[in-house]
Enzyme design. Sequence first.
Site, PDB file in Angstrom:
ATOM      1  N   ARG A 270       0.926  -1.208  -0.040  1.00  0.00           N
ATOM      2  CA  ARG A 270       0.078  -0.044   0.160  1.00  0.00           C
ATOM      3  C   ARG A 270       0.870   1.270   0.195  1.00  0.00           C
ATOM      4  O   ARG A 270       1.942   1.268   0.533  1.00  0.00           O
ATOM      5  CB  ARG A 270      -1.053   0.276   1.229  1.00  0.00           C
ATOM      6  N   GLU A 299      -3.808   7.601  -5.241  1.00  0.00           N
ATOM      7  CA  GLU A 299      -3.750   6.980  -6.597  1.00  0.00           C
ATOM      8  C   GLU A 299      -5.026   7.560  -7.506  1.00  0.00           C
ATOM      9  O   GLU A 299      -6.201   7.572  -6.772  1.00  0.00           O
ATOM     10  CB  GLU A 299      -3.888   5.594  -6.324  1.00  0.00           C
ATOM     11  N   HIS A 318      -0.798   0.512 -10.104  1.00  0.00           N
ATOM     12  CA  HIS A 318      -1.566  -0.476  -9.095  1.00  0.00           C
ATOM     13  C   HIS A 318      -2.098  -1.624  -9.785  1.00  0.00           C
ATOM     14  O   HIS A 318      -3.415  -1.707  -9.799  1.00  0.00           O
ATOM     15  CB  HIS A 318      -2.596   0.291  -8.233  1.00  0.00           C
TER      16      HIS A 318
END
Length: 353
Positions: A270, A299, A318
């Site tokens: 993360r 993000e 991601h």
Amino acid sequence: MWCSRMALRRLQRITPLALTSNMQREMSTLSRVYITRQIPPEGLKILRESGQVQFQLWDSDDIPVPRQEMLEKVKGADALLCVLTEKIDAELLDAAGPNLKVLSTMSVGFDHLSLEELKKRGIRVGYTPDVLTDSVAELTVALLLTTSRRLIEATHEAKTGGWGTWRTLWLCGHELANSTVGILGLGRIGVAIAERLAPFKVKKFIYTDVVPRPELASMINAEYVSFDELAKQSDFLSVCCALTPETKEICNKNLFSKMKNTSIFINTSRGGVVNQDDLYEALSTGQIAGAGLDVTVPEPLPISHPLFTLKNCVILPHIASASYTTRNAMSALAANNLLLGLRGEPMIKELKL
């Protein structure tokens, strides 16, 4: 440990609740489910064929559901199926109302959920660990090699005319053979990463965690060390821990200052576990050799962010779990968790609040 392909086949074989004649007469009383994203088809198929729920979804995979839209649509829902981009907090739970009994998130992480609020309201929570272990481990290895061998830089030079005569030290990187690989947070994914790296003739695996994990460590012959020793010894440091209050920005100036100037830092867990200002400083001053990130804060990371200006920082959007098999397995697991929760039965994967 589940292989994502085996997991998907197993989840596909779970028999939906059989419809009795009474249930068929009471179709109007089916549980109401709101789905916050256009999830992969296996999960939707399971929900459709269950005969147990009626659902409404935000029918887009490109744009997250607007917050106000979600607050409206969750009203009166018996269950929610969400992804990690949706913040499930007191405001949303208040909007949903007292009917809400089950939340199923299509993610292994749960830092987007207000767990205290969910616990206080007695809402059961399903999540999707295990099924993404293989894809995350594969992507981590790919990111590590891309960063350490400077593949993005090399591709850019080849495309833009920088590829001239052969030079002795041009675009040299760092190899895995005879190296020490450190793992911050040893779980299923950390073990799977080490298993994939072992054939590269890694000399030693080390790890740190809140407590030693001897059973998992024995699978990869890893040595438990302190946080400081992890920083000092690691030629490659892979972050695999969950984001918790204790791990928030744990990768900061203190860690980077102890690492070798030849070390490669990789984060596929993360973004919140890293202080990005400190990481930029470490990379731009040569305190560490390079970093590969699949996760950031926020993000998406704004294209104006200083990390994007660095040649020795590889940033991915991601995508660690982004394989067709894994995303369908996650979708199927999330759907089955939701249906089992509504039936008052044990979920396949449930967060114990």
